[in-house]
Scaffold this motif. Structure first.
Motif, PDB file in Angstrom:
ATOM      1  N   ARG A 201     -10.803   9.266   8.563  1.00 27.68           N
ATOM      2  CA  ARG A 201      -9.964  10.264   7.888  1.00 27.68           C
ATOM      3  C   ARG A 201      -9.356   9.687   6.631  1.00 27.68           C
TER       4      ARG A 201
ATOM      5  N   GLU B  49       0.837  15.808  -0.748  1.00 26.46           N
ATOM      6  CA  GLU B  49      -0.309  14.976  -1.126  1.00 26.46           C
ATOM      7  C   GLU B  49      -0.408  13.744  -0.240  1.00 26.46           C
ATOM      8  N   VAL B  50       0.733  13.059  -0.057  1.00 29.45           N
ATOM      9  CA  VAL B  50       0.709  11.829   0.729  1.00 29.45           C
ATOM     10  C   VAL B  50       0.359  12.135   2.186  1.00 29.45           C
TER      11      VAL B  50
ATOM     12  N   LEU C 219      -8.513   9.363   3.140  1.00 29.45           N
ATOM     13  CA  LEU C 219      -8.500  10.283   2.000  1.00 29.45           C
ATOM     14  C   LEU C 219      -7.798   9.600   0.846  1.00 29.45           C
TER      15      LEU C 219
ATOM     16  N   GLU D 261       4.476  16.101  -3.879  1.00 30.62           N
ATOM     17  CA  GLU D 261       4.017  14.732  -3.624  1.00 30.62           C
ATOM     18  C   GLU D 261       3.921  14.446  -2.132  1.00 30.62           C
TER      19      GLU D 261
ATOM     20  N   ASP E 262       3.016   1.793  -3.110  1.00 32.43           N
ATOM     21  CA  ASP E 262       2.095   2.293  -4.112  1.00 32.43           C
ATOM     22  C   ASP E 262       1.891   3.799  -3.927  1.00 32.43           C
ATOM     23  N   ALA E 263       1.697   4.196  -2.667  1.00 33.94           N
ATOM     24  CA  ALA E 263       1.410   5.602  -2.379  1.00 33.94           C
ATOM     25  C   ALA E 263       2.574   6.511  -2.743  1.00 33.94           C
TER      26      ALA E 263
ATOM     27  N   ALA F 251      -3.251  12.928   2.377  1.00 35.92           N
ATOM     28  CA  ALA F 251      -4.054  11.737   2.115  1.00 35.92           C
ATOM     29  C   ALA F 251      -4.081  10.828   3.326  1.00 35.92           C
ATOM     30  N   THR F 252      -2.981  10.756   4.062  1.00 41.74           N
ATOM     31  CA  THR F 252      -2.930   9.884   5.222  1.00 41.74           C
ATOM     32  C   THR F 252      -3.337  10.618   6.493  1.00 41.74           C
ATOM     33  N   GLY F 253      -3.619  11.906   6.363  1.00 50.16           N
ATOM     34  CA  GLY F 253      -4.022  12.675   7.530  1.00 50.16           C
ATOM     35  C   GLY F 253      -2.936  12.752   8.579  1.00 50.16           C
TER      36      GLY F 253
ATOM     37  N   GLU G 167       0.835  -1.202   0.000  1.00 58.44           N
ATOM     38  CA  GLU G 167       0.000   0.000   0.000  1.00 58.44           C
ATOM     39  C   GLU G 167       0.881   1.268   0.000  1.00 58.44           C
ATOM     40  N   LEU G 168       1.918   1.264   0.835  1.00 58.85           N
ATOM     41  CA  LEU G 168       2.742   2.460   0.957  1.00 58.85           C
ATOM     42  C   LEU G 168       3.667   2.655  -0.222  1.00 58.85           C
TER      43      LEU G 168
END
Lengths: 339, 591
Positions: free
Chosen positions: B6, A179-180, B8, A176, A120-121, A183-185, A117-118
Motif C-alpha cells: 500500500r 494527502e498524508v 503510496l 495536507e 519530511d512527510a 499516502a500512508t493508507g 521520513e515523517l
C-alpha cells in the motif's frame, strides 16, 4: 475489516443524558471517516471510547474482528491527535515523534530514519533538534500528526485537530492531512464541528446529534440526500417547505435566488416551493457581501409561513431594506427530505 | 517495500510506508501491577503518617481525658479550663495570631502588587530576598530580633524587648512572604481587562480596585491569612526566644508543663484546645483554597505586569510601603544579626564568636561543640528529607489523580486534607506525642526514643505537607491529555508516569527537596522535645546558648545563627536554581 462500533453507550457520572446513546459505525480499512456535529453532541466521547480512554457503559468496539474490551489504551495500536497537539514540552521535535517508536522498542537507527521520513512527510524536514516551544501552532499540529503516525497506527483518531488554528491554516492543513493519510493508507476517524473540514478530509461523513449518529454517507450524497430534517438543518438547510407527496423540500444556503430585475412579477400561487415554480415576493431586510457574492436577507413565505431566509443575488445590485424583490428556488441548491 | 503493497506517494514529499501495528493482549503481570502500585503509593504515606503522626497525637489527646488508672476522667479538663491562666494564654495566642496575620496581609498586599504586577530592574532579587525569612529557622529569627530590640541594640530605644509587639513584629517578618507569594501568584495571572472594563464604565482607580480586583483576590487573601494565622498561633521558637518571662502561648505552655512540671495531663488538654483552634483555621483555609481553584477560570494565561511607574499614585504607594517593609523589617534584623555576630565578648570587633563555635561555650553551656551540632543537624536533615520527599512525593502523586469513581475521588480529597494536618498541629504536640507512644511501639521491644531516628522522623512529619504543596500544583497542571497522548502511543501506565509525570515533577522536586531540607534544618519545636543533649541540633544549641548567662555564650548564639541562616539560604538558592522557570508562582510558600 477495520473498525466496528456496535451499540456503544458512553455515560458520565452525574450526567442526565448519555454522552453517546447507542451508536453503530463501521470504518473500512484505509477509509477516512469524519464525525460531524455541534459541540456536546458526543462525537469526542465516541472517539475517546474507541481509543479506550472512556469506559463503555454498553456495546462493543471491535477491530479486525477482535473485541477490544479489556485491551488498555496503550495496547490498542491506535493513534490519537488532540486539538492542541499535546506535545511533550521536555522533548525536542525529533524525540516527540520518536516517542511511540521508543515504547515499541524500535531500534535506534530505524527510529531516526522513521522520524526523518515523517517530518519530511508533514513538511518539517530538518526540525529534529528544535524545542517544541519554538514552534507555531500549525507546526505543532504537524509534529503531533507525525508523532501519531510514526508507530504506524492501525487506526488514527483525530479530535478536532485544527480547531485552535486560524481559518486559512486550517483549510490548508485539512488538505495536507488527507494527502498524508491517503499516502500512508491510514484508517482514520476525524472528529470536527466544521463542515468544510469534514467534507475536505473524509471519504464518508457521519452526522451526530445528542449522542446519536443520524446519517453516514459520502460528502456528495450527504449533501444531496440528507436522511432527515435534523441532518439537513445541521448542514445549513434554511427552510423546509411541505410538498404534495408528503415530503419536505429543504432549501439549502444557495437554494434561493433573487430574480434579476425586470424579470417580471411573480405569477399565480402555483405549487408553492416546487423547484422551477413561479417566483414569490419577498421583502428585503438587509444585505451582505460575502466571498464575492451578494447575499440578501429577506422575509418571505415559501409555503411554510413567513420567515427570514437568505437568498443569493447574483447580478442584482444590493436592494435597500424594505423594497420588494422576487425570489425563486434553485433546484440545484435544494433537497427533498422525508417529513 | 511494504508487505501490504500500500505504498503510496504524498505529492512530492516522499513516501511513508505503512505496516499497521497490531494489538497486543494484556499480560497477567500487567493486570496486577497497577492496583498493586497504587495500593503501595497510598499505603506507604498512610502508614508513615498513621504511625508517626496520627497515633502519637491521638494518644496525647486520650491522655487528657483518661485518669492514671485508665478510667474516663474529665477532671483534668475541668481543672485546666477553669484556670484563669489558661484563658489568659488563649487570649495571648489568639491576639498574637490575629495581629500577626493582619500585619502580614496589610504589608503583603502592596508587596504582592509591586513584585507580581509591575516589572523593574532587580525584581527577581527582591522576590528572592522576600522568600528568605520564610525558610529561616525560627530560632534564628528570634535571635535576630532579640539583638535588635535589646538595650544597646539598633532599635533598643523602642523598649520593645520581651513584649507582645516584639513577637508580632517577628511573626510578620516571618509570614510576609506567605502573603506576597500566595496573593501575588493569583494577582499576576488576573486578567487586567476586567479592571479596564470597570474603568471604562466610569469607575475611579480606587473604586475599580475595590469593586473588581479585591473581590477577585479575596480567596487568595483569605487562604494566605488563614495559613499565617495558623503559623502565628503555633509559633514556638520565636515566642520562646523573644517573649521573655511573663509572655506565653498555648504552644509554649505545653512545652513548659511537660518539660518543667511533668504535668502531662494538663499539657494534653492544652494540646487538644490548640487542635480545635487550628482545625478551625485549617477548615477556613481549605474553603478559601477551594474557592480559589474555582476562581482560576477567570485567569488569563499571560502575565499582566507593567513597567513600574514611580510617579503613578498606586505604584508609588506600593513602592514606598514595600521599600520600608523590605528594608526595615527584612534587611535590618538580618544585617543587625550579622554585624553583632562580629562583636567580641570584650566589646571589640573580630571573629572571636566564630572561633568559639569549636568549643562547648562558656561554663560548659553545651554538651557538644556547635560544629558537632551542625554535623548532627546536617545528618538529621538529610535523613528527614529523604523520608519527607518519598512520603510527600507519593501523596502528591496520588492526590493529583482524578479517579472516575466518585468514592475514589472522595478518598483522594480526604487524603489531600489529612496530609495537611501536620502543618497545623503544633510541632511541640507531635514531639510530645512521640515521647508517650514510641517507647515500645506496637509492643515491639525497641525504644525508638533512644535510636536517634526519632528526630529525623519528627522533622519529616513536619516537612511532608510542604513537599506535597510544592509538587502537587505542578502535577495537577499537567494536561491529562498529555498522559493520554503517551498512552495512545503505546506507553503503559507505568511508562506514562516515567515519561510524562516524572520529568515535569522533577523540576519541582528539586525545590521540594530544598524546602524539606531547610525546614528540617530549622525545625525546633519537635526537636527540642526529642533531641538528647549529646545529639542536639543547631537550633537547639542556639536556644540553649541564648538561655545561658555570659556575653561569650550570647556571641556564640549570634555566630551560630548566622551560620544556620547562611546554610538554609544556600540550600534554598540551590533548590530555586534546580526548579527552572516553569513552576511560576505555584511553588514555594504558597498554600
Amino acid at each position: 475489516m477495520g473498525l466496528e462500533v456496535r451499540d456503544v453507550v458512553v455515560r458520565y457520572a452525574g450526567a442526565t443524558a448519555d454522552a453517546v446513546a447507542g451508536v453503530d459505525l463501521d470504518v473500512a480499512d484505509g477509509e477516512i471517516l469524519a464525525l460531524l456535529g455541534p459541540s456536546g453532541c458526543g462525537k469526542s466521547s465516541l472517539l475517546r471510547a474507541v481509543a479506550g480512554l472512556e469506559p463503555l457503559a454498553r456495546g462493543q468496539v471491535r477491530y479486525d474482528g477482535a473485541d477490544l474490551a479489556g485491551v488498555p489504551v496503550h495496547r490498542r495500536g491506535f493513534g490519537l491527535l488532540f486539538q492542541e497537539g499535546q506535545l511533550f514540552a521536555h522533548r525536542d521535535v525529533g524525540r516527540n515523534v520518536a516517542y511511540g517508536l521508543e515504547t515499541a522498542r524500535v531500534p535506534r537507527a530505524e527510529r531516526t530514519a522513521r522520524v526523518r521520513e515523517l517530518l519530511d512527510a508533514v513538511g518539517l524536514a530538518g526540525y529534529e533538534r528544535r524545542p517544541v516551544t519554538t514552534l507555531s501552532g500549525g507546526e505543532r499540529q504537524r509534529v503531533a500528526l507525525a508523532r501519531a503516525l510514526a508507530p504506524r497506527p492501525r487506526l488514527l483518531l483525530l479530535d478536532e485537530p485544527f480547531s485552535a488554528l486560524d481559518r486559512g491554516l486550517r483549510e490548508r492543513l485539512a488538505v495536507e492531512v488527507r494527502e498524508v493519510l491517503k499516502a500512508t493508507g491510514t484508517t482514520a476517524v476525524f472528529v470536527t464541528h466544521d463542515h468544510d473540514e469534514a467534507f475536505t478530509v473524509a471519504d464518508r461523513v457521519g452526522v451526530m446529534q445528542a449522542g446519536r449518529l443520524l446519517q453516514v454517507a459520502p460528502p456528495e450524497e450527504l449533501w444531496r440526500r440528507p436522511a432527515s430534517r435534523a441532518v439537513a438543518r445541521f448542514l445549513g438547510y434554511q427552510a423546509f417547505v411541505p410538498r404534495a407527496d408528503g415530503g419536505l423540500l429543504a432549501v439549502g444556503p444557495t437554494g434561493l435566488r433573487a430574480a434579476p430585475e425586470g424579470s417580471g412579477a411573480p405569477g399565480g400561487p402555483g405549487e408553492p416551493g416546487e423547484p422551477g415554480a413561479p417566483a414569490t415576493w419577498a421583502e428585503v431586510v438587509g444585505s451582505a457581501f460575502r466571498r464575492g457574492r451578494t447575499e440578501i436577507t429577506v422575509e418571505a413565505d415559501l409555503g411554510s409561513g413567513r420567515r427570514r431566509l437568505v437568498a443569493l443575488a447574483d447580478g442584482v445590485s444590493a436592494p435597500a431594506p424594505g423594497t420588494k424583490v422576487a425570489v425563486t428556488l434553485d433546484p440545484a441548491g435544494c433537497a427533498v427530505v422525508p417529513d | 517495500m511494504d508487505p501490504d503493497g500500500r505504498r503510496l506517494t504524498a505529492q512530492g514529499r516522499g513516501a511513508v510506508a505503512s505496516a499497521p501495528r497490531s494489538a497486543a493482549p494484556r499480560g497477567a503481570a500487567g493486570r496486577w501491577a497497577a492496583p498493586l502500585g497504587w495500593g503501595l503509593a497510598v499505603a506507604v504515606p498512610l502508614g508513615f503518617l498513621g504511625l508517626f503522626f496520627a497515633w502519637p497525637v491521638a494518644a496525647l489527646v486520650a491522655r487528657g481525658f483518661v485518669s492514671d488508672v485508665g478510667a474516663p476522667d474529665l477532671s483534668g479538663v475541668q481543672e485546666v479550663l477553669s484556670a484563669p491562666r489558661t484563658w489568659r494564654l488563649v487570649g495571648q495566642t489568639l491576639g498574637q495570631a490575629v495581629a500577626g496575620s493582619v500585619g502580614a496581609v496589610l504589608l503583603g498586599l502592596p508587596g504582592a502588587y509591586l513584585l507580581y504586577r509591575t516589572t523593574f530592574p532587580g525584581r527577581s532579587v527582591v522576590r528572592g530576598l522576600v522568600t528568605v525569612p520564610f525558610v529561616l529557622p525560627t530560632v534564628v529569627v528570634g535571635v535576630a530580633f532579640k539583638s535588635l530590640f535589646q538595650p544597646g541594640g539598633m532599635l533598643g530605644w523602642m523598649q520593645l524587648e520581651e513584649t507582645f509587639a516584639a513577637v508580632v513584629v517577628a511573626l510578620v517578618f516571618f509570614n510576609y512572604s506567605v502573603v506576597v507569594r500566595t496573593v501575588g501568584g493569583l494577582w499576576e495571572r488576573l486578567d487586567p481587562r476586567a479592571e479596564q472594563a470597570a474603568r471604562a464604565l466610569g469607575a475611579s482607580p480606587v473604586r475599580a480596585f475595590c469593586t473588581v480586583t479585591l473581590p477577585a483576590l479575596a480567596p487568595a487573601i483569605a487562604s494566605a491569612a488563614a495559613v499565617v494565622f495558623l503559623f502565628c498561633a503555633t509559633a514556638f521558637g520565636v515566642v520562646m526566644v523573644l517573649g521573655g518571662i511573663g509572655y506565653g502561648t498555648i504552644e509554649t505552655e505545653i512545652y513548659q508543663r511537660t518539660t518543667q512540671f511533668l504535668d502531662l495531663r494538663s499539657a494534653s488538654v492544652l494540646s487538644v484546645l490548640q487542635l480545635l483552634v487550628i482545625t478551625l483555621a485549617l477548615w477556613v483555609a481549605g474553603r478559601a483554597r477551594a474557592r480559589r481553584e474555582h476562581a482560576l477560570h477567570l485567569e488569563s494565561d499571560r502575565t499582566a505586569a507593567h513597567r513600574l511607574r514611580p510617579r503613578d499614585l498606586a505604584d508609588g504607594a506600593a513602592l514606598a510601603v514595600t521599600a520600608v517593609t523590605v528594608v526595615g523589617l527584612l534587611v535590618l534584623p538580618l544585617a543587625g544579626l550579622v554585624v553583632r555576630s562580629f562583636r567580641t565578648p570584650t566589646g571589640g570587633w573580630g571573629l572571636d564568636n566564630y572561633v568559639a563555635l569549636g568549643t562547648t561555650g562558656g561554663r560548659n553551656a553545651l554538651v557538644v561543640t556547635v560544629w558537632e551540632a551542625l554535623g548532627t543537624s546536617l545528618r538529621t536533615a538529610a535523613l528527614a528529607t529523604v523520608m519527607a520527599v518519598v512520603v510527600g512525593g507519593l501523596v502528591a502523586l496520588v492526590v493529583s489523580r482524578r479517579p472516575r469513581a466518585r468514592a475514589a475521588r472522595r478518598a483522594v480529597g480526604l487524603l489531600d486534607a489529612v496530609v495537611m494536618l501536620p502543618l497545623g498541629v503544633s510541632a511541640v504536640t507531635v514531639g510530645f506525642g512521640f515521647l508517650i507512644t514510641l517507647d515500645r511501639p506496637l509492643g515491639l521491644d525497641v525504644d525508638l526514643r533512644t535510636s536517634g531516628l526519632l528526630v529525623p522522623i519528627a522533622q519529616a512529619v513536619v516537612a511532608v505537607p510542604l513537599v506535597v504543596r510544592t509538587v502537587l500544583p505542578v502535577l495537577r497542571a499537567i494536561d491529562p491529555r498529555l498522559r493520554e497522548a503517551a498512552g495512545v502511543l503505546g506507553a503503559s501506565p507505568g511508562r506514562v508516569l516515567r515519561d510524562v509525570d516524572l520529568p515535569i515533577a522533577l523540576r519541582s522536586l528539586g525545590l521540594a527537596v530544598g524546602f524539606a531540607f531547610a525546614v528540617s534544618l530549622g525545625e525546633f519545636g519537635a526537636t527540642a522535645f526529642l533531641a538528647r543533649p549529646d545529639s542536639a541540633t543547631l537550633p537547639v544549641v542556639i536556644y540553649r546558648l541564648i538561655g545561658r548567662p555570659g556575653a561569650e555564650n550570647y556571641g556564640m548564639a549570634l555566630a551560630a545563627s548566622v551560620v544556620l541562616a547562611l546554610l538554609t539560604a544556600t540550600v534554598m538558592m540551590l533548590a530555586e536554581r534546580l526548579r527552572g522557570d516553569r513552576a511560576s508562582g505555584a511553588a514555594g510558600g504558597e498554600f
